[in-house]
Write an enzyme that holds these catalytic residues in place. Structure first.
Site, PDB file in Angstrom:
ATOM      1  N   SER A  73      -8.932 -85.358  31.492  1.00 28.84           N
ATOM      2  CA  SER A  73     -10.369 -85.536  31.377  1.00 28.84           C
ATOM      3  C   SER A  73     -10.834 -84.979  30.047  1.00 28.84           C
ATOM      4  O   SER A  73     -10.133 -84.196  29.407  1.00 28.84           O
ATOM      5  CB  SER A  73     -11.097 -84.850  32.528  1.00 28.84           C
ATOM      6  OG  SER A  73     -11.279 -83.496  32.210  1.00 28.84           O
ATOM      7  N   LYS A  74     -12.002 -85.411  29.668  1.00 27.77           N
ATOM      8  CA  LYS A  74     -12.563 -85.044  28.374  1.00 27.77           C
ATOM      9  C   LYS A  74     -12.633 -83.526  28.196  1.00 27.77           C
ATOM     10  O   LYS A  74     -12.496 -83.019  27.093  1.00 27.77           O
ATOM     11  CB  LYS A  74     -13.969 -85.626  28.280  1.00 27.77           C
ATOM     12  CG  LYS A  74     -14.202 -86.289  26.956  1.00 27.77           C
ATOM     13  CD  LYS A  74     -15.582 -86.831  26.874  1.00 27.77           C
ATOM     14  CE  LYS A  74     -15.741 -87.439  25.500  1.00 27.77           C
ATOM     15  NZ  LYS A  74     -16.383 -88.703  25.502  1.00 27.77           N
ATOM     16  N   ARG A  75     -12.842 -82.855  29.315  1.00 29.66           N
ATOM     17  CA  ARG A  75     -12.972 -81.396  29.246  1.00 29.66           C
ATOM     18  C   ARG A  75     -11.720 -80.738  28.681  1.00 29.66           C
ATOM     19  O   ARG A  75     -11.763 -79.666  28.112  1.00 29.66           O
ATOM     20  CB  ARG A  75     -13.243 -80.834  30.646  1.00 29.66           C
ATOM     21  CG  ARG A  75     -14.702 -80.570  30.904  1.00 29.66           C
ATOM     22  CD  ARG A  75     -14.890 -79.965  32.257  1.00 29.66           C
ATOM     23  NE  ARG A  75     -14.230 -80.771  33.279  1.00 29.66           N
ATOM     24  CZ  ARG A  75     -13.572 -80.280  34.308  1.00 29.66           C
ATOM     25  NH1 ARG A  75     -13.476 -78.982  34.464  1.00 29.66           N
ATOM     26  NH2 ARG A  75     -13.012 -81.073  35.202  1.00 29.66           N
ATOM     27  N   HIS A  76     -10.575 -81.394  28.872  1.00 30.48           N
ATOM     28  CA  HIS A  76      -9.317 -80.779  28.437  1.00 30.48           C
ATOM     29  C   HIS A  76      -8.790 -81.351  27.129  1.00 30.48           C
ATOM     30  O   HIS A  76      -7.637 -81.178  26.796  1.00 30.48           O
ATOM     31  CB  HIS A  76      -8.257 -80.935  29.533  1.00 30.48           C
ATOM     32  CG  HIS A  76      -8.681 -80.322  30.832  1.00 30.48           C
ATOM     33  ND1 HIS A  76      -8.834 -81.066  31.975  1.00 30.48           N
ATOM     34  CD2 HIS A  76      -9.027 -79.060  31.145  1.00 30.48           C
ATOM     35  CE1 HIS A  76      -9.248 -80.263  32.946  1.00 30.48           C
ATOM     36  NE2 HIS A  76      -9.369 -79.053  32.467  1.00 30.48           N
TER      37      HIS A  76
END
Ligand code: GLU
Length: 489
Positions: A259-262
Protein backbone atom coordinates in the site's frame (compact mmCIF):
# COMPACT_ATOMS: atom_id res chain seq x y z
CA UNK A 1 -8.89 -18.76 -29.65
CA UNK A 2 -7.66 -17.61 -26.26
CA UNK A 3 -8.71 -14.08 -25.39
CA UNK A 4 -7.85 -12.33 -22.16
CA UNK A 5 -8.50 -8.84 -20.94
CA UNK A 6 -7.32 -6.24 -18.50
CA UNK A 7 -10.18 -4.20 -17.12
CA UNK A 8 -8.90 -1.39 -14.91
CA UNK A 9 -10.99 1.28 -13.25
CA UNK A 10 -9.58 4.73 -14.02
CA UNK A 11 -9.30 5.77 -10.40
CA UNK A 12 -5.71 7.05 -10.44
CA UNK A 13 -2.42 5.59 -11.53
CA UNK A 14 -1.68 2.03 -12.52
CA UNK A 15 -0.66 0.11 -9.41
CA UNK A 16 2.18 -2.43 -9.60
CA UNK A 17 -0.43 -5.09 -8.79
CA UNK A 18 -2.43 -3.90 -11.79
CA UNK A 19 0.65 -4.11 -13.95
CA UNK A 20 1.12 -7.71 -12.85
CA UNK A 21 -2.49 -8.57 -13.72
CA UNK A 22 -2.13 -6.89 -17.11
CA UNK A 23 1.22 -8.57 -17.76
CA UNK A 24 0.01 -12.06 -16.84
CA UNK A 25 -3.13 -11.63 -18.96
CA UNK A 26 -1.05 -10.39 -21.86
CA UNK A 27 1.54 -13.16 -21.53
CA UNK A 28 -1.07 -15.87 -21.30
CA UNK A 29 -2.90 -14.64 -24.42
CA UNK A 30 0.32 -14.28 -26.40
CA UNK A 31 1.68 -17.63 -25.24
CA UNK A 32 -1.40 -19.24 -26.77
CA UNK A 33 -1.33 -17.12 -29.91
CA UNK A 34 -4.45 -15.34 -28.69
CA UNK A 35 -5.61 -11.78 -28.20
CA UNK A 36 -5.40 -9.32 -25.34
CA UNK A 37 -8.19 -6.80 -24.84
CA UNK A 38 -8.32 -3.66 -22.76
CA UNK A 39 -11.58 -2.42 -21.28
CA UNK A 40 -12.25 0.47 -18.93
CA UNK A 41 -14.52 -0.19 -15.96
CA UNK A 42 -15.79 3.21 -14.91
CA UNK A 43 -19.16 2.39 -13.39
CA UNK A 44 -18.12 3.63 -9.96
CA UNK A 45 -18.61 7.27 -10.81
CA UNK A 46 -17.44 8.60 -7.48
CA UNK A 47 -13.93 7.21 -7.79
CA UNK A 48 -13.09 8.49 -11.26
CA UNK A 49 -10.01 10.62 -11.74
CA UNK A 50 -9.36 13.01 -14.63
CA UNK A 51 -6.81 11.56 -17.02
CA UNK A 52 -7.13 8.18 -15.28
CA UNK A 53 -7.45 6.24 -18.54
CA UNK A 54 -4.43 7.97 -20.10
CA UNK A 55 -2.35 7.37 -16.96
CA UNK A 56 -2.99 3.65 -17.03
CA UNK A 57 -2.40 3.29 -20.74
CA UNK A 58 0.83 5.27 -20.63
CA UNK A 59 2.23 3.00 -17.94
CA UNK A 60 1.19 -0.11 -19.89
CA UNK A 61 2.70 1.23 -23.06
CA UNK A 62 5.93 2.00 -21.19
CA UNK A 63 6.04 -1.64 -20.10
CA UNK A 64 5.54 -2.77 -23.71
CA UNK A 65 2.03 -4.18 -23.17
CA UNK A 66 -0.10 -3.34 -26.14
CA UNK A 67 -3.76 -4.31 -26.47
CA UNK A 68 -4.96 -6.01 -29.66
CA UNK A 69 -8.49 -4.79 -29.10
CA UNK A 70 -10.30 -2.20 -27.02
CA UNK A 71 -8.80 0.92 -25.54
CA UNK A 72 -5.45 2.30 -26.58
CA UNK A 73 -3.69 5.62 -27.09
CA UNK A 74 -2.94 7.02 -30.52
CA UNK A 75 0.36 8.65 -31.43
CA UNK A 76 -0.74 11.96 -29.96
CA UNK A 77 -1.70 10.32 -26.66
CA UNK A 78 -5.45 10.47 -27.27
CA UNK A 79 -7.67 7.60 -26.09
CA UNK A 80 -8.94 5.49 -28.99
CA UNK A 81 -11.09 2.36 -29.26
CA UNK A 82 -10.54 -0.40 -31.78
CA UNK A 83 -12.46 -3.62 -32.39
CA UNK A 84 -15.88 -4.94 -33.26
CA UNK A 85 -17.08 -5.51 -29.71
CA UNK A 86 -17.06 -1.90 -28.52
CA UNK A 87 -17.61 0.47 -27.00
CA UNK A 88 -14.94 -0.61 -24.53
CA UNK A 89 -15.66 1.96 -21.85
CA UNK A 90 -18.46 0.75 -19.60
CA UNK A 91 -20.12 4.13 -19.16
CA UNK A 92 -20.72 4.07 -22.92
CA UNK A 93 -22.47 0.69 -22.72
CA UNK A 94 -25.41 1.53 -20.48
CA UNK A 95 -28.04 0.50 -23.03
CA UNK A 96 -26.45 -2.93 -23.34
CA UNK A 97 -26.60 -3.44 -19.57
CA UNK A 98 -30.20 -2.21 -19.35
CA UNK A 99 -31.23 -4.71 -22.00
CA UNK A 100 -29.58 -7.53 -20.08
CA UNK A 101 -31.07 -6.49 -16.76
CA UNK A 102 -34.53 -6.44 -18.36
CA UNK A 103 -33.92 -9.98 -19.49
CA UNK A 104 -33.02 -11.10 -15.97
CA UNK A 105 -36.13 -9.45 -14.56
CA UNK A 106 -38.30 -11.08 -17.19
CA UNK A 107 -36.82 -14.49 -16.41
CA UNK A 108 -37.29 -13.95 -12.67
CA UNK A 109 -33.54 -13.94 -12.00
CA UNK A 110 -33.54 -10.37 -10.73
CA UNK A 111 -35.89 -8.07 -8.82
CA UNK A 112 -36.54 -4.43 -8.02
CA UNK A 113 -35.51 -3.36 -4.55
CA UNK A 114 -36.87 -0.22 -2.93
CA UNK A 115 -35.13 -0.47 0.41
CA UNK A 116 -33.73 2.86 1.48
CA UNK A 117 -30.13 3.48 2.46
CA UNK A 118 -31.34 4.08 6.02
CA UNK A 119 -33.10 0.71 6.18
CA UNK A 120 -30.02 -1.06 4.85
CA UNK A 121 -27.76 0.72 7.33
CA UNK A 122 -30.06 -0.21 10.19
CA UNK A 123 -30.24 -3.81 9.01
CA UNK A 124 -26.48 -3.96 8.97
CA UNK A 125 -26.24 -2.56 12.49
CA UNK A 126 -28.64 -5.17 13.81
CA UNK A 127 -26.81 -7.98 12.03
CA UNK A 128 -23.50 -6.77 13.39
CA UNK A 129 -24.89 -6.47 16.92
CA UNK A 130 -26.20 -10.04 16.68
CA UNK A 131 -22.89 -11.21 15.24
CA UNK A 132 -24.65 -12.40 12.10
CA UNK A 133 -23.23 -12.25 8.61
CA UNK A 134 -24.15 -8.91 7.10
CA UNK A 135 -26.11 -8.70 3.87
CA UNK A 136 -29.43 -7.96 2.32
CA UNK A 137 -32.33 -9.79 3.99
CA UNK A 138 -34.40 -10.22 0.82
CA UNK A 139 -37.33 -7.99 1.85
CA UNK A 140 -38.17 -7.05 -1.75
CA UNK A 141 -37.30 -10.42 -3.26
CA UNK A 142 -40.81 -11.81 -3.23
CA UNK A 143 -42.65 -8.62 -4.16
CA UNK A 144 -45.01 -9.29 -7.11
CA UNK A 145 -43.52 -7.87 -10.30
CA UNK A 146 -46.69 -5.91 -11.13
CA UNK A 147 -46.51 -4.09 -7.80
CA UNK A 148 -42.80 -3.35 -8.25
CA UNK A 149 -43.39 -1.99 -11.75
CA UNK A 150 -46.15 0.27 -10.46
CA UNK A 151 -43.76 1.75 -7.89
CA UNK A 152 -41.10 2.20 -10.53
CA UNK A 153 -43.57 3.99 -12.81
CA UNK A 154 -44.53 6.22 -9.91
CA UNK A 155 -40.88 7.33 -9.86
CA UNK A 156 -39.77 5.59 -6.69
CA UNK A 157 -35.99 5.26 -6.32
CA UNK A 158 -34.83 1.67 -6.64
CA UNK A 159 -32.01 -0.68 -7.45
CA UNK A 160 -32.09 -4.07 -9.11
CA UNK A 161 -30.72 -7.15 -7.37
CA UNK A 162 -29.89 -10.59 -8.71
CA UNK A 163 -31.74 -13.54 -7.19
CA UNK A 164 -28.94 -15.61 -5.82
CA UNK A 165 -30.04 -19.25 -5.28
CA UNK A 166 -30.61 -19.84 -1.57
CA UNK A 167 -29.36 -23.41 -1.56
CA UNK A 168 -26.64 -25.45 -3.17
CA UNK A 169 -23.03 -24.62 -3.84
CA UNK A 170 -21.23 -22.86 -6.66
CA UNK A 171 -18.08 -24.67 -7.73
CA UNK A 172 -15.38 -23.90 -10.20
CA UNK A 173 -11.80 -24.77 -10.94
CA UNK A 174 -9.52 -21.79 -10.69
CA UNK A 175 -6.40 -22.02 -12.83
CA UNK A 176 -4.26 -20.87 -9.92
CA UNK A 177 -6.13 -22.03 -6.85
CA UNK A 178 -7.60 -25.30 -8.08
CA UNK A 179 -11.12 -26.38 -7.06
CA UNK A 180 -13.04 -23.77 -5.12
CA UNK A 181 -16.57 -23.82 -3.83
CA UNK A 182 -18.92 -21.41 -2.13
CA UNK A 183 -22.18 -22.03 -0.28
CA UNK A 184 -24.90 -20.08 -2.07
CA UNK A 185 -26.80 -19.35 1.12
CA UNK A 186 -23.89 -17.17 2.27
CA UNK A 187 -23.96 -15.02 -0.82
CA UNK A 188 -25.90 -11.81 -0.92
CA UNK A 189 -28.47 -10.80 -3.51
CA UNK A 190 -25.99 -8.53 -5.21
CA UNK A 191 -27.16 -5.18 -6.58
CA UNK A 192 -26.63 -5.32 -10.34
CA UNK A 193 -28.15 -1.99 -11.36
CA UNK A 194 -27.80 1.06 -9.13
CA UNK A 195 -30.32 3.82 -8.51
CA UNK A 196 -28.45 6.02 -11.01
CA UNK A 197 -29.10 3.34 -13.68
CA UNK A 198 -25.42 2.48 -13.82
CA UNK A 199 -24.66 -1.23 -13.56
CA UNK A 200 -22.48 -2.47 -10.76
CA UNK A 201 -19.15 -4.05 -11.55
CA UNK A 202 -20.66 -7.54 -11.15
CA UNK A 203 -23.21 -7.23 -13.90
CA UNK A 204 -21.01 -5.23 -16.25
CA UNK A 205 -18.05 -7.57 -15.94
CA UNK A 206 -20.14 -10.63 -16.80
CA UNK A 207 -21.99 -9.04 -19.71
CA UNK A 208 -18.80 -7.57 -21.14
CA UNK A 209 -16.61 -10.62 -20.72
CA UNK A 210 -19.28 -12.64 -22.50
CA UNK A 211 -19.97 -10.20 -25.33
CA UNK A 212 -16.28 -9.51 -25.80
CA UNK A 213 -15.65 -13.25 -26.05
CA UNK A 214 -13.18 -13.45 -23.21
CA UNK A 215 -12.02 -17.03 -22.65
CA UNK A 216 -9.82 -16.49 -19.57
CA UNK A 217 -10.43 -14.00 -16.79
CA UNK A 218 -7.16 -13.32 -15.00
CA UNK A 219 -7.45 -10.95 -12.08
CA UNK A 220 -6.46 -10.24 -8.50
CA UNK A 221 -7.36 -12.57 -5.63
CA UNK A 222 -9.64 -9.95 -4.10
CA UNK A 223 -12.23 -10.84 -6.76
CA UNK A 224 -12.37 -14.51 -5.84
CA UNK A 225 -15.36 -14.13 -3.46
CA UNK A 226 -17.27 -12.34 -6.23
CA UNK A 227 -16.76 -15.13 -8.71
CA UNK A 228 -19.70 -17.32 -7.57
CA UNK A 229 -22.01 -14.36 -8.20
CA UNK A 230 -20.54 -14.02 -11.65
CA UNK A 231 -20.91 -17.72 -12.34
CA UNK A 232 -24.57 -17.56 -11.29
CA UNK A 233 -25.10 -14.63 -13.63
CA UNK A 234 -23.59 -16.62 -16.48
CA UNK A 235 -26.02 -19.43 -15.65
CA UNK A 236 -28.97 -17.04 -15.52
CA UNK A 237 -28.13 -15.75 -18.98
CA UNK A 238 -27.54 -19.28 -20.24
CA UNK A 239 -23.92 -18.50 -21.12
CA UNK A 240 -20.77 -20.57 -20.69
CA UNK A 241 -18.52 -18.93 -18.09
CA UNK A 242 -14.87 -18.28 -18.98
CA UNK A 243 -11.99 -19.90 -17.11
CA UNK A 244 -10.89 -17.99 -14.03
CA UNK A 245 -7.43 -17.41 -12.62
CA UNK A 246 -7.06 -15.40 -9.42
CA UNK A 247 -3.56 -14.12 -8.77
CA UNK A 248 -2.31 -14.05 -5.21
CA UNK A 249 -1.96 -10.90 -3.23
CA UNK A 250 1.20 -8.80 -3.47
CA UNK A 251 2.88 -8.14 -0.15
CA UNK A 252 5.96 -6.27 1.01
CA UNK A 253 8.80 -7.96 2.82
CA UNK A 254 7.05 -7.52 6.14
CA UNK A 255 4.22 -9.59 4.62
CA UNK A 256 1.88 -6.60 4.63
CA UNK A 257 -0.44 -5.91 1.73
CA UNK A 258 1.30 -3.47 -0.62
CA UNK A 259 0.00 0.00 0.00
CA UNK A 260 0.98 3.58 -0.52
CA UNK A 261 1.69 3.94 3.17
CA UNK A 262 4.66 1.61 2.85
CA UNK A 263 6.26 3.14 -0.22
CA UNK A 264 5.74 3.45 -3.92
CA UNK A 265 3.01 1.39 -5.51
CA UNK A 266 2.24 3.35 -8.67
CA UNK A 267 4.11 2.27 -11.78
CA UNK A 268 4.46 5.99 -12.51
CA UNK A 269 6.67 6.42 -9.42
CA UNK A 270 9.06 3.78 -10.71
CA UNK A 271 9.13 5.37 -14.16
CA UNK A 272 9.90 8.75 -12.60
CA UNK A 273 12.69 7.25 -10.54
CA UNK A 274 14.33 5.95 -13.68
CA UNK A 275 13.63 2.23 -13.60
CA UNK A 276 13.85 0.54 -16.99
CA UNK A 277 10.75 -1.09 -18.43
CA UNK A 278 12.68 -4.30 -19.15
CA UNK A 279 13.71 -4.56 -15.50
CA UNK A 280 10.24 -3.79 -14.21
CA UNK A 281 8.60 -6.35 -16.49
CA UNK A 282 11.13 -9.02 -15.60
CA UNK A 283 10.70 -8.27 -11.90
CA UNK A 284 6.89 -8.17 -12.03
CA UNK A 285 6.79 -11.46 -13.96
CA UNK A 286 8.52 -13.13 -11.03
CA UNK A 287 5.85 -11.96 -8.58
CA UNK A 288 4.01 -15.24 -8.43
CA UNK A 289 5.56 -16.95 -11.45
CA UNK A 290 8.93 -18.55 -12.13
CA UNK A 291 10.31 -20.62 -14.97
CA UNK A 292 10.92 -23.64 -12.74
CA UNK A 293 14.71 -23.41 -13.00
CA UNK A 294 17.54 -21.04 -12.17
CA UNK A 295 17.10 -18.60 -15.04
CA UNK A 296 16.26 -15.05 -14.08
CA UNK A 297 16.68 -12.74 -17.06
CA UNK A 298 13.59 -12.73 -19.27
CA UNK A 299 12.51 -10.18 -21.81
CA UNK A 300 8.89 -9.95 -22.95
CA UNK A 301 9.39 -12.38 -25.83
CA UNK A 302 11.00 -15.04 -23.69
CA UNK A 303 8.30 -14.54 -21.05
CA UNK A 304 5.65 -15.12 -23.71
CA UNK A 305 7.39 -18.33 -24.67
CA UNK A 306 7.62 -19.66 -21.11
CA UNK A 307 4.55 -18.32 -19.38
CA UNK A 308 2.20 -20.95 -18.10
CA UNK A 309 -0.30 -21.24 -15.26
CA UNK A 310 1.31 -24.46 -14.08
CA UNK A 311 4.23 -22.38 -12.82
CA UNK A 312 2.17 -19.79 -10.99
CA UNK A 313 2.35 -19.96 -7.25
CA UNK A 314 -0.55 -19.75 -4.82
CA UNK A 315 1.66 -18.01 -2.27
CA UNK A 316 1.62 -14.22 -2.00
CA UNK A 317 4.05 -12.46 -4.33
CA UNK A 318 6.70 -10.62 -2.34
CA UNK A 319 7.53 -7.19 -3.70
CA UNK A 320 11.21 -7.05 -2.95
CA UNK A 321 12.68 -3.70 -3.95
CA UNK A 322 16.24 -4.97 -3.71
CA UNK A 323 15.44 -7.53 -6.37
CA UNK A 324 13.98 -4.82 -8.59
CA UNK A 325 17.16 -2.79 -8.08
CA UNK A 326 19.24 -5.81 -8.99
CA UNK A 327 17.29 -6.34 -12.21
CA UNK A 328 17.62 -2.67 -13.05
CA UNK A 329 21.38 -2.69 -12.57
CA UNK A 330 21.67 -5.79 -14.74
CA UNK A 331 19.64 -4.26 -17.56
CA UNK A 332 21.45 -0.94 -17.27
CA UNK A 333 24.82 -2.67 -17.60
CA UNK A 334 23.65 -4.62 -20.64
CA UNK A 335 22.00 -1.76 -22.43
CA UNK A 336 23.66 -0.77 -25.71
CA UNK A 337 25.12 2.71 -25.58
CA UNK A 338 22.92 4.15 -28.34
CA UNK A 339 19.76 3.02 -26.55
CA UNK A 340 20.92 4.36 -23.22
CA UNK A 341 21.69 7.73 -24.80
CA UNK A 342 18.24 7.80 -26.35
CA UNK A 343 16.41 7.28 -23.07
CA UNK A 344 18.63 9.73 -21.19
CA UNK A 345 18.32 12.51 -23.76
CA UNK A 346 15.06 13.97 -22.40
CA UNK A 347 16.66 14.24 -18.96
CA UNK A 348 19.72 15.97 -20.43
CA UNK A 349 17.46 18.36 -22.28
CA UNK A 350 15.48 19.09 -19.12
CA UNK A 351 18.73 20.01 -17.45
CA UNK A 352 19.77 22.10 -20.46
CA UNK A 353 23.08 20.31 -20.79
CA UNK A 354 25.28 20.98 -23.76
CA UNK A 355 25.64 17.52 -25.13
CA UNK A 356 28.33 16.51 -27.58
CA UNK A 357 28.21 13.69 -30.11
CA UNK A 358 26.96 10.20 -29.27
CA UNK A 359 30.43 8.77 -29.05
CA UNK A 360 31.31 11.25 -26.33
CA UNK A 361 27.94 10.90 -24.56
CA UNK A 362 28.39 7.13 -24.53
CA UNK A 363 31.70 7.57 -22.73
CA UNK A 364 30.15 9.97 -20.25
CA UNK A 365 27.39 7.48 -19.42
CA UNK A 366 29.89 4.63 -19.19
CA UNK A 367 31.64 6.52 -16.39
CA UNK A 368 28.82 5.60 -14.05
CA UNK A 369 26.45 3.11 -15.62
CA UNK A 370 27.94 0.16 -13.77
CA UNK A 371 27.91 2.00 -10.46
CA UNK A 372 24.28 3.14 -10.22
CA UNK A 373 20.83 1.57 -9.96
CA UNK A 374 18.43 3.83 -11.86
CA UNK A 375 18.47 6.24 -14.79
CA UNK A 376 17.82 9.18 -12.50
CA UNK A 377 20.81 8.17 -10.40
CA UNK A 378 22.85 7.78 -13.55
CA UNK A 379 22.09 11.27 -14.84
CA UNK A 380 22.60 12.71 -11.37
CA UNK A 381 25.92 10.93 -10.97
CA UNK A 382 27.42 12.43 -14.12
CA UNK A 383 26.22 15.91 -13.28
CA UNK A 384 29.80 16.92 -12.49
CA UNK A 385 30.74 16.58 -16.15
CA UNK A 386 28.25 19.28 -17.13
CA UNK A 387 27.95 21.48 -14.07
CA UNK A 388 30.30 23.14 -11.59
CA UNK A 389 30.33 21.08 -8.45
CA UNK A 390 31.20 23.08 -5.37
CA UNK A 391 33.41 21.21 -2.90
CA UNK A 392 35.59 21.92 0.14
CA UNK A 393 39.35 22.29 -0.45
CA UNK A 394 39.94 19.85 2.37
CA UNK A 395 38.57 16.87 0.46
CA UNK A 396 41.34 17.32 -2.12
CA UNK A 397 43.86 16.24 0.49
CA UNK A 398 44.49 12.53 0.64
CA UNK A 399 44.56 11.10 4.16
CA UNK A 400 48.34 10.54 4.18
CA UNK A 401 49.12 13.95 2.68
CA UNK A 402 48.91 17.65 3.54
CA UNK A 403 47.48 20.76 1.89
CA UNK A 404 50.93 22.01 0.78
CA UNK A 405 52.00 18.69 -0.57
CA UNK A 406 48.72 18.31 -2.48
CA UNK A 407 49.08 21.73 -4.02
CA UNK A 408 52.64 20.96 -4.99
CA UNK A 409 51.74 17.63 -6.56
CA UNK A 410 48.83 19.13 -8.52
CA UNK A 411 51.05 21.87 -9.92
CA UNK A 412 53.51 19.28 -11.14
CA UNK A 413 50.70 17.13 -12.47
CA UNK A 414 49.44 20.06 -14.55
CA UNK A 415 52.90 20.38 -16.08
CA UNK A 416 52.98 16.70 -16.85
CA UNK A 417 49.50 16.68 -18.39
CA UNK A 418 50.23 19.79 -20.41
CA UNK A 419 52.87 17.85 -22.29
CA UNK A 420 50.37 15.20 -23.42
CA UNK A 421 49.05 15.91 -26.89
CA UNK A 422 45.33 16.07 -27.59
CA UNK A 423 45.69 12.86 -29.69
CA UNK A 424 47.14 10.98 -26.72
CA UNK A 425 44.47 12.36 -24.42
CA UNK A 426 42.84 9.01 -23.73
CA UNK A 427 42.45 6.98 -20.60
CA UNK A 428 45.22 4.54 -21.58
CA UNK A 429 47.45 7.27 -23.01
CA UNK A 430 47.28 9.22 -19.76
CA UNK A 431 47.63 6.13 -17.63
CA UNK A 432 50.99 5.32 -19.18
CA UNK A 433 52.29 8.91 -19.32
CA UNK A 434 51.20 9.94 -15.84
CA UNK A 435 52.03 6.49 -14.49
CA UNK A 436 55.59 6.76 -15.84
CA UNK A 437 55.97 10.27 -14.50
CA UNK A 438 54.76 9.15 -11.03
CA UNK A 439 57.28 6.33 -10.99
CA UNK A 440 60.15 8.58 -12.02
CA UNK A 441 59.34 11.06 -9.29
CA UNK A 442 58.42 8.38 -6.77
CA UNK A 443 54.97 9.80 -6.15
CA UNK A 444 52.56 7.53 -4.32
CA UNK A 445 49.29 6.66 -6.12
CA UNK A 446 47.03 8.17 -3.45
CA UNK A 447 49.06 11.37 -3.38
CA UNK A 448 48.44 12.06 -7.04
CA UNK A 449 45.34 10.23 -8.13
CA UNK A 450 43.15 11.12 -5.16
CA UNK A 451 43.44 14.91 -5.55
CA UNK A 452 43.27 14.61 -9.32
CA UNK A 453 40.00 12.69 -9.09
CA UNK A 454 38.50 15.09 -6.57
CA UNK A 455 39.61 18.11 -8.60
CA UNK A 456 37.92 16.73 -11.70
CA UNK A 457 34.70 15.46 -10.13
CA UNK A 458 34.27 17.58 -7.01
CA UNK A 459 33.44 14.36 -5.16
CA UNK A 460 35.12 11.92 -2.83
CA UNK A 461 33.56 8.99 -4.67
CA UNK A 462 33.73 9.03 -8.42
CA UNK A 463 35.02 7.04 -11.36
CA UNK A 464 38.78 6.88 -12.00
CA UNK A 465 40.64 10.16 -12.77
CA UNK A 466 41.83 9.19 -16.24
CA UNK A 467 38.37 8.13 -17.40
CA UNK A 468 37.02 11.47 -16.23
CA UNK A 469 39.93 13.39 -17.78
CA UNK A 470 39.34 11.73 -21.13
CA UNK A 471 35.68 12.74 -21.09
CA UNK A 472 36.38 16.29 -19.94
CA UNK A 473 39.09 16.84 -22.54
CA UNK A 474 42.49 18.42 -22.04
CA UNK A 475 41.45 22.04 -21.67
CA UNK A 476 38.70 21.45 -19.11
CA UNK A 477 40.85 18.99 -17.16
CA UNK A 478 43.70 21.48 -16.79
CA UNK A 479 41.21 24.22 -15.92
CA UNK A 480 39.68 22.14 -13.12
CA UNK A 481 43.11 21.22 -11.76
CA UNK A 482 44.07 24.92 -11.69
CA UNK A 483 40.87 25.74 -9.83
CA UNK A 484 41.77 23.08 -7.27
CA UNK A 485 45.26 24.53 -6.84
CA UNK A 486 43.69 27.93 -6.22
CA UNK A 487 41.42 26.44 -3.58
CA UNK A 488 44.47 25.12 -1.75
CA UNK A 489 46.22 28.51 -1.59
N1 GLU B 1 -12.29 -3.16 -12.61
C1 GLU B 1 -11.78 -4.21 -11.81
C2 GLU B 1 -10.51 -3.73 -11.13
O1 GLU B 1 -10.08 -2.62 -11.42
C3 GLU B 1 -11.49 -5.42 -12.65
C4 GLU B 1 -11.72 -6.69 -11.98
C5 GLU B 1 -11.75 -7.83 -12.98
O2 GLU B 1 -10.72 -7.99 -13.67
O3 GLU B 1 -12.74 -8.50 -13.10
O4 GLU B 1 -9.94 -4.38 -10.32
Amino acid sequence: MVKTRFAPSPTGFLHVGGLRTALFSYLFAKHHGGKFLLRIEDTDRERLVDGGIENILKSLRWAGIKPDEGIDLDESGKVIQTGKNGPYIQSERLKIYHKHVDRLIKDDHAYYCFCSKERLAELRQIQEANKQATGYDGLCREMPLAEAKKRVTAGESHVIRMKMPKTGITKFTDLVRGDVEFKNELIDDQVILKADRFPTYHLAVVVDDHLMEITHVIRAEEWLPSTPKHIELYKMFGWKPPEFAHLSLLVNEQKQKLSKRHGDVAVRDFIDKGYLPEAMVNFIAFLGWNPGDEREMFDLDSLIKEFDFAKISKAAGVFNLEKLDWFNREYLKKMPSAELIKICLPMFRDRRYEIGDNDWLGKVLSLEKKRVTTLVELVESIKFVFEDTPYEAQILVWKKSSKEETKNVLEKLVNCLNKISVQDWTKTGMESRVGGWMKENEFGTGNVLWPMRVALSGQKNSPGPFEIAEVLGKEETIERLRMAIKKLE
